[in-house]
Design an enzyme around this catalytic site. Structure first.
Site, PDB file in Angstrom:
ATOM      1  N   ARG A 252      15.678  -4.630  -1.811  1.00 10.96           N
ATOM      2  CA  ARG A 252      16.052  -3.346  -1.223  1.00 10.96           C
ATOM      3  C   ARG A 252      16.635  -3.619   0.160  1.00 10.96           C
ATOM      4  NH1 ARG A 252      11.114  -0.065   0.684  1.00 10.96           N
ATOM      5  NH2 ARG A 252      11.824  -0.807   2.695  1.00 10.96           N
TER       6      ARG A 252
ATOM      7  N   HIS B 249      13.257   2.505   2.596  1.00 11.73           N
ATOM      8  CA  HIS B 249      12.751   3.111   1.370  1.00 11.73           C
ATOM      9  C   HIS B 249      13.498   4.412   1.086  1.00 11.73           C
ATOM     10  CE1 HIS B 249      10.139   4.705  -1.688  1.00 11.73           C
ATOM     11  NE2 HIS B 249       9.995   5.805  -0.968  1.00 11.73           N
TER      12      HIS B 249
ATOM     13  N   TYR C 289       8.840  -3.234   9.519  1.00 14.41           N
ATOM     14  CA  TYR C 289       8.057  -4.141   8.678  1.00 14.41           C
ATOM     15  C   TYR C 289       8.865  -5.193   7.897  1.00 14.41           C
ATOM     16  CZ  TYR C 289       9.355  -0.543   5.253  1.00 14.41           C
ATOM     17  OH  TYR C 289      10.054   0.331   4.474  1.00 14.41           O
TER      18      TYR C 289
HETATM   19  C1  LIG Z   1       1.196   8.177  -7.429  1.00 10.41           C
HETATM   20  C2  LIG Z   1       2.037   8.034  -6.219  1.00 10.41           C
HETATM   21  N1  LIG Z   1       1.521   7.492  -5.108  1.00 10.41           N
HETATM   22  C3  LIG Z   1       2.261   7.372  -3.986  1.00 10.41           C
HETATM   23  C4  LIG Z   1       3.556   7.791  -3.947  1.00 10.41           C
HETATM   24  C5  LIG Z   1       4.394   7.662  -2.660  1.00 10.41           C
HETATM   25  N2  LIG Z   1       5.465   6.691  -2.883  1.00 10.41           N
HETATM   26  C6  LIG Z   1       6.717   7.060  -3.197  1.00 10.41           C
HETATM   27  S1  LIG Z   1       7.714   5.760  -3.521  1.00 10.41           S
HETATM   28  C7  LIG Z   1       6.465   4.654  -3.208  1.00 10.41           C
HETATM   29  C8  LIG Z   1       6.711   3.187  -3.332  1.00 10.41           C
HETATM   30  C9  LIG Z   1       7.285   2.828  -4.672  1.00 10.41           C
HETATM   31  O1  LIG Z   1       7.591   1.456  -4.685  1.00 10.41           O
HETATM   32  P1  LIG Z   1       8.268   0.790  -5.939  1.00 10.41           P
HETATM   33  O2  LIG Z   1       7.542   1.214  -7.168  1.00 10.41           O
HETATM   34  O3  LIG Z   1       8.371  -0.656  -5.684  1.00 10.41           O
HETATM   35  O4  LIG Z   1       9.719   1.468  -6.031  1.00 10.41           O
HETATM   36  P2  LIG Z   1      10.930   1.333  -5.015  1.00 10.41           P
HETATM   37  O5  LIG Z   1      10.865   2.481  -4.074  1.00 10.41           O
HETATM   38  O6  LIG Z   1      10.831   0.018  -4.340  1.00 10.41           O
HETATM   39  O7  LIG Z   1      12.166   1.428  -5.872  1.00 10.41           O
HETATM   40  C10 LIG Z   1       5.292   5.323  -2.852  1.00 10.41           C
HETATM   41  C11 LIG Z   1       4.035   4.666  -2.487  1.00 10.41           C
HETATM   42  C12 LIG Z   1       4.067   8.371  -5.122  1.00 10.41           C
HETATM   43  N3  LIG Z   1       5.318   8.833  -5.179  1.00 10.41           N
HETATM   44  N4  LIG Z   1       3.300   8.482  -6.229  1.00 10.41           N
END
Ligand SMILES: Cc1ncc(C[n+]2csc(CCOP(=O)(O)OP(=O)(O)O)c2C)c(N)n1
Ligand SMILES: Cc1ncc(C[n+]2csc(CCOP(=O)(O)OP(=O)(O)O)c2C)c(N)n1
Ligand SMILES: [Mg+2]
Ligand SMILES: [Mg+2]
Lengths: 324, 375, 324, 375
Positions: free
Chosen positions: D262, D266, D275
Site C-alpha cells: 500500500r 489507509h 508509522y
Molecule cells: C470488524 C472490523 N474491525 C475493524 C474495522 C476497521 N478497519 C477498517 S479497514 C481496517 C484494516 C484492514 O486491513 P486489511 O484487511 O489489510 O485491508 P487493507 O485496508 O490493507 O486493504 C480496519 C481495522 C473494520 N472495518 N471492521
C-alpha cells in the site's frame, strides 16, 4: 485547571489510570504508535511501553476474549473497539462470557475490564461508522454500560469504570470528541456509576438523554425556554445499572416526558425509560411519553442530518408534550 | 515437529503395554495416581449415568475412551498453572485433588455447588487446589480467554502456563482462530489441547474440516502443532510437558492434537447409534486407554489384583458417597438468583428479589416441574 | 386433518417447502442424519439427499454467512442454530449483513433466508440452553422476527417466512415443542407475518404475550375468569415488524395492560409494547402497564421455575391491574 | 503448490518487463485493456483525492501500488462469475465495464448512486455488467457469503466461480476462518484473494500473524495456498486463472496471497508517515506495478508514447467528466431513508417517513453540517 476536549479527557483518564496501577493496560486495533484512529490513546505507547499499550490483530473476538482472560488473571485491561459498529464479532464474548462469568462461577471468577468504543453519527460514516448500539448491550445482566457527554464526566466515569469490579462497556459519543473544551481536574477523581446528571432544572417538561444528544437537547431546551417552556434535562450517563428511582423522581416532577436518543426507536433504550415510567408512575403522567430517536432504518450517509434527532425534532416534541 | 493426519501420532505405550526405549518421567506414585484418577473418572461417569437414567440429575457427559487425554495432560502441569477446561475434562481436576463431592454438588446443582446451581451439570468451576476455570457451554469462547490469562503470567514475569482444552468441533469456532492467532503473535505461554475424539455431537471429524488433521492448523498461526496418541497417558504427559517447558522458557504456544475416540454418546441426551458406525467403535474398543495403561503398569510391576480392587472400591465408594451427600444437600435459596450478577446488588435486582419473596409468601412458591435436558 | 406437536409441524413445514421449491435447503449443526438435537429436521436428509439437508462445521458465523451468500445467489436457505444461546457468533452476520444488505445496495442484493432456532427455558438448560434473546434482534431494522406458539402457526408462519423476500429469524419455543398436539392442515398454507392472534376475548385486561408464555398466560387468564376478570389475550407472533395498530387497539379496548415474556425485563421486548402504548394512547390507560418477565439476571438452572414467569406471577399482575 | 513467506512469490514479468519462457494468455487487446484499467484506477484515485482535499467528497481510499492485483485478477474471470470485493478493488469493476460515472455517483452519495447515498464512498454495489457484491465496512463478513454464493453455483451445476478479495488484516477476522473451513469441506468453487499490502491501517503484516506468510494459512483448511507477486498483472492473471479452472472442474477453493504494498495511506483520513518506515516505502516504489506492466508492454511492442497519451487523457477526462456529472446530480430524496429496509414498506416506517416530511414542512429541513470523516 486544564481545559480539555472529551477525547483529551479520555486520553488523560487512561494515563492517570496507567500511572496509578501497573495492572492497567490498553490494547486494540491501531491504539499503539498511531494512537487510535481518533487519537484517544495518543502517547500511551511512548509513555508506558508496548507491553502496556499495543496493537492487536484485526479480531474483536480476540481483543475482548483475551481481555476477559487477563481480567480473570489479575490485570485490568482497557481495550478499544475501533468503532462500535465493529463490536459485533465480540458480541458472544461480551454477552455470553464477560457478563456472565461472575454469576456462573458463583463469584469465583470475575472480569473487571473496560471496553471503550466510539459510537454514533455526525461524521458521515454511513451504515457502519455511525451506529448507536447501546440497546444491544443494556439488555444484558452482568454488564455495565456507561456513556459520558462532557469532558469532566468522560474522565471521571472512565476512572470509575476502570476501578469497577465488573465489566463495563464505555461508549464514547464521537460527535462530541472535539465539540468543546471544558475544565477537567488533573490527576485522579471519579464520577460514581449509576448516578444521573441534572443538566438543567425546569418544571414543565422532563427530557431524558445521554451522550451525543445532550448538547442537542440543551439547545432545544434553551429554545423552549424562550417560549416559556422550562425543561428539566437529565443526562442518564450510566445506562446499566440505571438509577431507576432517579428517573422516576425526575419524571414525576413534571409529569411530561420526552426521551431522546440517536439509535432507532423500536426496542431502543428509550423504550425502557418509557416502560419504567408507565409501570410505576403512570398516574402522574399528563401527556404521552414521547420518544425522539433515529428512524427504524439502517443509518444512512448523505442524509444523516435528517436521520439524527436535531434541535428541531426535540423542540417539536417538547412543545407537543408541554401543550398536551 | 509438524505432523499431519497421515503422520502416525506420537506414542509411548504400545498396545501390549511396553514402552520400548522411552523414558518414563513420572514417579511410581504418580503413575498409580494417574491410574487411580482414570478409574475415578470412570466411576464418576457410571454413577452419573445411573443418576441421570433414574431422573435424579438432569444431564451428564460420558468420558469413556478419553480418560488418558485428561489425566496425561494434567499430570504434566503444576498446581500454579491455569486450566481452561471443556465439559469433558474433569479428570484434570480430580488428578489435582478436587474432591468428587464438590463435583457432585454441581451435578445436583445444590446449595453447595460452587456455581450455586446456576449452571447445568458438568459445568464445573474451581479455584482450589487448582485454577480450573468456570466451564462455559458456548464452544470455543474459552480459548482467547486462556491466551489472555497466559499473557497476564507473561506480563508479571511468572513462569506459569495456561492450558486450554477443546474438541475437534471446537477448532471451527471463532475462538480457536483468534486465540491461536493472538497467542502466536504474543508468544503467549499457553498450550492448546485439541482432543480429537472423532465427533462433534453427530458431525464426524472428517466433515468438520478438510485439513490434514488438526495439528497442522497451527501452521496458520506460526504455532507448532503435534499429534499425539490421546489414549496413551505417557505420550500425553510427554507432549504436554514439552509444550509447558517451551512456554515457560518464553518460546510461546503449542497446539497438541490428541487423537482419541468418544466411546459413548455426546451426552446423556444423545443416541449415537443413529450415526456412529459400529465397526469403528469396535476398533477403538480395542485401544481402550485404561486397559492400555493397566498393561503398562503390569509390565512395570506396579499393578496387582489387590491394587485394582482397592482403587476400584475407593473410586466407586468415594463417588457413591459423594452422590449421596450431594443429593441430600438442599437446593440453593431463592436469593441466589439475584446475587453475583454484579459485585454489589443493584437496586433493581434488590427490588426484583423482594418481589419474588413477597409473591412466594402471598401465593406460594413456583412449581419445579420435571425438566429433563434433551441434549 | 393430522394432529401434530409444534415440532412436528415445523418438520412438516420444512418438508412442504422443500417439496415445493428446489431452491429451499436446510443446514446447520447435526440437522442431517441425526435430524437435529430436537428432531426438527428428522427425515429431511433421507427424503431430499445430503445436498439439500446437511450438517455443517461448528460455526454459526459460517452457517449464517454462507446462507446470506446462497440467498443472494438464488437459493432459499433455511438454516438452524442449535440453541438460540449459540447464535451470538453469528450476530455480526445477522445484524450487520443480512439485515442491511437490501438497504445498503439499494435493493440490488437481498437475503431472503430463514434462521430457525429454539429458544427459552423449561428444560433445565441453565445459562446457555435457556435464553430468550429476541430483544437482541428486534432492535434491528431490516430483519423480521417471528415466534409461533401453536402447531398451526408454527407451520403457517414458517412457510410464510420461507417465502418472504427478507431475512427472518424464526424463534421456536422449545418448551412447547411437545406441549400438545393440534390440528395442522396438510400441504401448503401460510399465516401472514405481522398479524396478531387473538387467543381469547375479554373486556377487563389485555395481556400481550408470545411463544412459550402463551399457554402460561392462558392458564392465568382462565383463573382470572374464575374471579370475574376477563382477559383479552393477544399472541404477538411476529415481533418485527409488529402490527402496532393492532397492539394499540387491543390495549385501548381494556385500558389495562399486562405484557409477559420470559426474557429479562430491562430493555426486553415488553418495554417496546409499554412504550408504544405510553406514546400513543396513554390517555386511555387506567392502570400501570405491568410487565411480567424473567429477572434481570442470567438464566439459572436449579431454580429455573422461580425465574420463569408462571401462572402465579401472571395472575398476580392481572389482579393488580384489574383492581387498580 | 504450497508456499511460505520464505518462498519467493510466483512472478511472470521481471523488473525489466521481460517474461522469459512464460506464456502470455491474454490477447493484445486484453493486455492494453489491463493497462487502460490501471491508468483509470490511478486517475480515479487522483481525482477523488483532490475532491476529498477540497471538501467536495468525504472520504476515499488510495489504490496506489495495488492496481495489478485488482486488474490481473479481474482479467482472469468471466462476467458470469461473482465478485465479492473489498473497498480497494474497484479496478475489478472498471475492468469489466462498470462506468466511472456510476462509481462517482457513489463517491458523492447522490440520487443516482446505486446505494442511494446510504453508504460511505468506495462502498460500491453493481449488478451489471458483473455481479460486484455490495461492499460492506465490517472486515471479513463477505468471505462466508462468497462461499455461500459459490455453493449455489455448485448446487445448480453451473460452472461459475466466486472470487472474494480481502486484506492481510482480513485474515484475522472470523469470516476468514469460517469461510476457508466451509469452502474446504464443501469443495466450493471460490477463490480467496488475500491482498497482502503490508498493512492493516497501522498494523504491519508481521504483527497481524506469526504464520510464515498468508498463503500457508490454507493448510489449516485443506485449501491449497499459493503466493503470487501482486505487482505483476500476468502473475495475478495466471494464478487466478488456474484457481478458477480448478474451481470450475469441481476441485474446490484456492487461497491466493498477492504480495503487494500500500503506497498511500489507509484512507484519506490516515497519516501513514506516523508509522510506515520510509526505507521500505522507497524499496516498493521501485516495484511500481504500472511501471512494470508498461515495461512489459514496451517489450511486447504494444506500448507507444501516443498510446500512453491517449489512455491517460481518456482516463483523466473520463473521470473528471464523471466527477462533474456526479457532483451536479442532486442528493437522494428524504424518502430514501425509509425505502429498501424491507421489500415492502411496513406501517411503522411509513408513519416515520410521513412525520419527517411533516416536520420539514412545519419547521424547515435539517442542517447538513460539514461532517468530514476522520478515518
Ligand atoms: C470488524 C472490523 N474491525 C475493524 C474495522 C476497521 N478497519 C477498517 S479497514 C481496517 C484494516 C484492514 O486491513 P486489511 O484487511 O489489510 O485491508 P487493507 O485496508 O490493507 O486493504 C480496519 C481495522 C473494520 N472495518 N471492521
Ligand atoms: C457455539 C456453540 N454452538 C453449538 C453448540 C452445541 N454443541 C455442544 S457440544 C457440541 C459439539 C462439540 O464437539 P467437540 O468440540 O468435538 O467436543 P466433544 O463434545 O467431542 O468433546 C455442539 C455443537 C455449542 N455448545 N456452542
Ligand atoms: Mg469431539
Ligand atoms: Mg492490508
Amino acid at each position: 485547571m486544564p481545559t480539555l476536549t472529551l477525547i483529551q479527557a479520555v486520553n488523560d483518564g487512561l494515563k492517570v489510570a496507567m500511572r496509578q496501577d501497573e495492572s492497567v493496560l490498553v490494547f486494540g486495533e491501531d491504539v499503539g504508535p498511531k494512537g487510535g484512529v481518533f487519537l484517544a490513546t495518543e502517547g500511551l505507547t511512548a509513555e508506558f511501553g508496548k507491553e502496556r499499550c499495543f496493537d492487536t490483530p484485526l479480531s474483536e473476538d480476540g481483543i475482548v476474549g483475551t481481555a476477559i482472560g487477563m481480567a480473570a488473571n489479575g490485570l485490568r485491561p482497557v481495550c478499544e473497539i475501533q468503532f462500535q459498529d465493529f463490536i459485533f464479532p465480540a458480541f458472544d464474548q461480551i454477552v455470553s462470557e464477560a457478563a456472565k462469568l461472575r454469576y456462573r462461577s458463583g463469584g469465583q471468577y470475575t472480569a473487571p475490564m473496560v471496553i471503550r468504543t466510539p459510537y454514533g453519527g455526525g461524521i458521515r460514516g454511513g451504515l457502519y461508522h455511525s451506529q448507536s448500539g447501546e440497546a444491544y448491550f443494556t439488555h444484558t445482566a452482568g454488564l455495565k454500560v456507561v456513556i459520558p457527554s462532557t469532558p469532566y464526566d468522560a474522565k471521571g466515569l472512565l476512572l470509575a469504570s476502570i476501578a469497577d469490579p465488573d465489566p463495563v462497556l464505555f461508549m464514547e459519543p464521537k460527535a462530541l470528541y472535539r465539540h468543546l473544551k471544558a475544565d477537567v481536574p488533573e490527576g485522579h477523581y471519579t464520577v460514581d456509576l449509576s448516578t444521573l446528571r441534572q443538566v438543567r432544572e425546569g418544571d414543565d417538561v422532563t427530557v431524558f438523554c445521554y451522550g451525543s444528544m445532550v448538547p442537542v437537547v440543551e439547545k432545544a431546551a434553551n429554545k423552549a425556554a424562550e417560549q416559556g417552556i422550562h425543561c428539566q434535562v437529565v443526562d442518564l450517563r450510566t445506562l446499566l445499572p440505571l438509577d431507576e428511582q432517579g428517573v422516576l423522581e425526575a419524571a414525576r416532577k413534571t409529569g411530561r416526558v420526552v426521551v431522546v436518543h440517536e439509535a432507532p426507536r423500536f426496542c431502543g433504550y428509550g423504550a425502557e425509560i418509557s416502560a419504567i415510567i408507565a409501570e410505576n408512575i403512570i398516574e402522574y403522567m399528563e401527556a404521552p411519553i414521547r420518544r425522539v430517536t433515529g428512524f427504524d432504518t439502517p443509518f444512512p450517509n448523505t442524509l444523516e442530518h435528517h436521520y439524527l434527532p436535531d434541535e428541531r425534532r426535540v423542540l417539536d416534541a417538547i412543545e407537543e408534550v408541554a401543550k398536551y | 515437529m509438524q505432523t499431519t493426519q497421515s503422520t502416525e501420532p506420537f506414542r509411548v505405550i504400545s498396545g501390549d503395554g511396553s514402552v520400548g526405549n522411552h523414558q518414563v518421567a513420572l514417579t511410581d506414585e504418580q503413575l498409580v495416581h494417574c491410574y487411580r484418577t482414570m478409574l475415578t473418572v470412570r466411576a464418576f461417569d457410571d454413577v452419573c449415568m445411573k443418576l441421570q437414567r433414574s431422573g435424579r440429575i438432569g444431564f451428564s457427559v460420558p468420558n469413556k475412551g478419553v480418560e488418558a487425554c485428561q489425566v496425561g495432560a494434567a499430570s504434566a502441569l503444576r498446581q500454579t498453572d491455569f486450566f481452561f477446561p471443556s465439559y469433558r475434562d474433569f479428570g484434570m481436576a480430580l488428578y489435582h485433588g478436587v474432591q468428587p463431592v464438590e463435583m457432585m454438588h454441581n451435578m445436583f446443582g445444590n446449595a453447595k455447588d460452587s456455581a450455586l446451581g446456576r449452571q447445568m451439570p458438568v459445568h464445573f468451576s474451581f479455584v482450589e487446589p487448582i485454577k480450573f476455570f468456570s466451564i462455559s457451554s458456548p464452544i470455543g469462547t474459552h480459548l482467547p480467554q486462556a491466551v489472555g490469562a497466559a499473557r497476564a503470567f507473561q506480563m508479571r514475569g511468572e513462569d506459569h502456563v495456561a492450558l486450554v482444552s477443546f474438541g475437534d468441533g471446537g477448532t471451527s469456532s471463532l475462538g480457536f482462530h483468534s486465540a491461536l492467532n493472538f497467542a502466536g503473535v504474543w508468544k503467549a505461554p499457553v498450550i492448546f489441547l485439541c482432543q480429537n475424539n472423532g465427533w462433534a455431537i453427530s458431525c464426524p471429524a472428517e466433515e468438520q474440516t478438510a485439513s490434514d488433521g488438526f495439528a497442522i492448523k497451527g501452521q496458520a498461526y506460526g504455532v507448532p502443532g503435534i499429534k499425539v496418541d490421546g489414549n496413551d497417558v505417557l505420550a500425553m504427559h510427554q507432549a504436554v510437558s514439552e509444550a509447558a517447558e517451551r512456554a515457560r522458557r518464553g518460546e510461546g504456544p503449542t497446539l497438541i492434537e490428541a487423537v482419541t475416540y468418544r466411546m459413548g454418546g455426546h451426552s446423556t441426551s444423545d443416541d449415537p447409534s443413529k450415526y456412529v458406525p459400529k465397526e469403528i467403535l469396535d476398533q477403538w474398543a480395542e485401544k481402550d486407554p485404561v486397559q492400555r495403561f493397566q498393561s503398562f503398569l503390569k509390565q512395570k510391576g506396579l499393578w496387582s489384583e489387590s491394587l485394582e480392587a482397592d482403587l476400584t472400591r475407593e473410586a466407586t465408594e468415594g463417588i457413591s458417597a459423594a452422590a449421596k451427600e450431594a443429593e441430600a444437600t438442599g437446593a440453593p435459596g431463592l436469593e441466589t438468583i439475584f446475587s453475583d450478577v454484579y459485585a454489589e446488588l443493584p437496586a433493581h435486582l434488590r427490588a426484583q428479589g423482594e418481589a419474588a419473596f413477597d409473591l412466594a409468601r402471598r401465593k406460594g412458591s413456583a412449581d419445579a416441574g420435571d425438566g429433563a435436558f434433551p441434549l
